[in-house]
Design a protein around this motif. Structure first.
Motif, PDB file in Angstrom:
ATOM      1  N   LEU A 223       5.243   3.687  -5.671  1.00  0.00           N
ATOM      2  CA  LEU A 223       5.195   3.978  -7.096  1.00  0.00           C
ATOM      3  C   LEU A 223       3.785   3.697  -7.587  1.00  0.00           C
ATOM      4  N   LEU A 224       3.131   4.723  -8.166  1.00  0.00           N
ATOM      5  CA  LEU A 224       1.776   4.597  -8.693  1.00  0.00           C
ATOM      6  C   LEU A 224       1.815   4.624 -10.211  1.00  0.00           C
ATOM      7  N   ILE A 235      -0.209  -0.072  -7.451  1.00  0.00           N
ATOM      8  CA  ILE A 235       0.642   0.466  -6.392  1.00  0.00           C
ATOM      9  C   ILE A 235       1.776  -0.512  -6.138  1.00  0.00           C
ATOM     10  N   ASP A 236       3.007  -0.056  -6.283  1.00  0.00           N
ATOM     11  CA  ASP A 236       4.186  -0.807  -5.850  1.00  0.00           C
ATOM     12  C   ASP A 236       4.740  -0.108  -4.614  1.00  0.00           C
ATOM     13  N   GLN A 269       9.114  -5.855  -1.074  1.00  0.00           N
ATOM     14  CA  GLN A 269       8.350  -5.196  -2.124  1.00  0.00           C
ATOM     15  C   GLN A 269       7.021  -5.909  -2.354  1.00  0.00           C
ATOM     16  N   HIS A 270       5.954  -5.109  -2.540  1.00  0.00           N
ATOM     17  CA  HIS A 270       4.625  -5.666  -2.780  1.00  0.00           C
ATOM     18  C   HIS A 270       3.890  -4.807  -3.803  1.00  0.00           C
ATOM     19  N   SER A 271       2.856  -5.398  -4.412  1.00  0.00           N
ATOM     20  CA  SER A 271       2.043  -4.694  -5.402  1.00  0.00           C
ATOM     21  C   SER A 271       0.576  -5.001  -5.164  1.00  0.00           C
ATOM     22  N   THR A 272      -0.274  -4.041  -5.505  1.00  0.00           N
ATOM     23  CA  THR A 272      -1.711  -4.253  -5.462  1.00  0.00           C
ATOM     24  C   THR A 272      -2.367  -3.300  -6.450  1.00  0.00           C
ATOM     25  N   THR A 273      -3.637  -3.541  -6.745  1.00  0.00           N
ATOM     26  CA  THR A 273      -4.383  -2.718  -7.698  1.00  0.00           C
ATOM     27  C   THR A 273      -5.604  -2.124  -7.018  1.00  0.00           C
ATOM     28  N   MET A 298       0.797   9.519  -0.853  1.00  0.00           N
ATOM     29  CA  MET A 298       1.100  10.095  -2.158  1.00  0.00           C
ATOM     30  C   MET A 298      -0.191  10.601  -2.791  1.00  0.00           C
ATOM     31  N   LYS A 299      -0.067  11.666  -3.581  1.00  0.00           N
ATOM     32  CA  LYS A 299      -1.209  12.207  -4.313  1.00  0.00           C
ATOM     33  C   LYS A 299      -1.515  11.321  -5.510  1.00  0.00           C
TER      34      LYS A 299
END
Length: 304
Positions: A223-224, A235-236, A269-273, A298-299
């Protein structure tokens, strides 16, 4: 998604609309108790739906519904009867549907593209060509009103540069070893498109050349937000098992222009920027997340 603030998604009986960058969603029932096949936004408050009525065969009795007040009231119009894989509007009046129809001779199908220039009140055929496969065209994308591309099964790729009045078949995808089913496409500039096939192979394509840049399984859990973005996006993603994770960005020529080595992550689940400064040009990029042997893509679009 219409833009970075407005979007719509659906299941068979409901659709949801967001106008605040996808933070909140408002849910609506399908128009006239129909079964929703495809949905798109022609403008922030203009919702377009291709549906069929309950208990009808999915190949027949297609209806086109349009709401210009955000989904509160609907107008119903006729739509040609064929199996529809995508509905797409490029402005408030101009839209396309793509799909196929059985010829009545075994697995032979007709590739079909229909176009509207009056917001969906009427539709006319702009592509009708026979293929020898059980499925036809899957996706269409337009760079502007004149330049478009549609892709589908059995290596089907067609380009148009006159708004759909004529189409050129692209034979670059008929290989000696296999004929790939094309499943998705993004038209990123007038002479360039990114195409993904069923096996997860990504092609950087023009009408003259085709380059394979990556073999990517099509099991994304990404997921963007926001997308498009101006300088940064979140980004998840799901890490299927504990492993070392890295993130790459590729430009439209297939060049690896950004690498972020995240390191070892547990499963889950992870997230970053991602931060991209003004040294990176606006445009379309391919985001690739590598986690051990897993690859997801993903685009992502950088705005002006």
């Amino acid at each position: 998604m219409y833009d970075e603030n407005h979007g719509v998604m659906k299941n068979q009986h409901y659709f949801a609309v967001s106008h605040d960058g996808f933070k909140t969603w408002k849910t609506f029932s399908a128009p006239n108790d129909s079964t929703i096949l495809k949905v798109d936004m022609a403008a922030p408050n203009s919702i377009c739906v291709v549906s069929r009525y309950l208990n009808d065969s999915p190949d027949y009795d297609k209806k086109f519904f349009r709401s210009d007040d955000g989904g509160n009231t609907w107008n119903e119009y006729e739509h040609p009867d064929y199996y529809i894989y995508q509905l797409m509007f490029i402005d408030s009046l101009t839209g396309f549907t793509v799909g196929d129809r059985n010829t009545g001779h075994g697995d032979e199908r007709y590739n079909l593209v229909y176009k509207t220039t009056d917001g969906g009140h009427s539709w006319f055929n702009v592509l009708d060509t026979e293929i020898y496969h059980s499925f036809g065209l899957q996706k269409v994308d337009y760079f502007d009103k004149d330049n478009g591309i549609t892709v589908g099964q059995f290596g089907s790729v067609f380009w148009t540069h006159d708004g759909g009045a004529s189409w050129v078949y692209d034979s670059n995808y008929i290989f000696w070893s296999h004929i790939p089913p094309m499943m998705n496409v993004c038209y990123i500039r007038r002479d360039r498109a990114i195409i993904a096939d069923f096996d997860g192979i990504i092609y950087i394509s023009s009408e003259d050349t085709t380059d394979v840049i990556e073999n990517i399984p099509n099991d994304n859990n990404i997921l963007l937000s926001p997308n498009p973005f101006s300088s940064s996006f979140n980004i998840d993603f799901t890490n299927n098992y504990s492993s070392i994770v890295s993130i790459d960005l590729y430009d439209i020529l297939g060049n690896n222009i950004y690498i972020k080595n995240i390191g070892f992550l547990d499963s889950g689940q992870h997230s970053t920027t991602i931060q991209l400064n003004d040294d990176y040009s606006p445009g379309c990029y391919l985001l690739v997340i590598r986690s051990g042997a897993d690859i997801q893509s993903m685009k992502v679009v950088k705005s002006e």
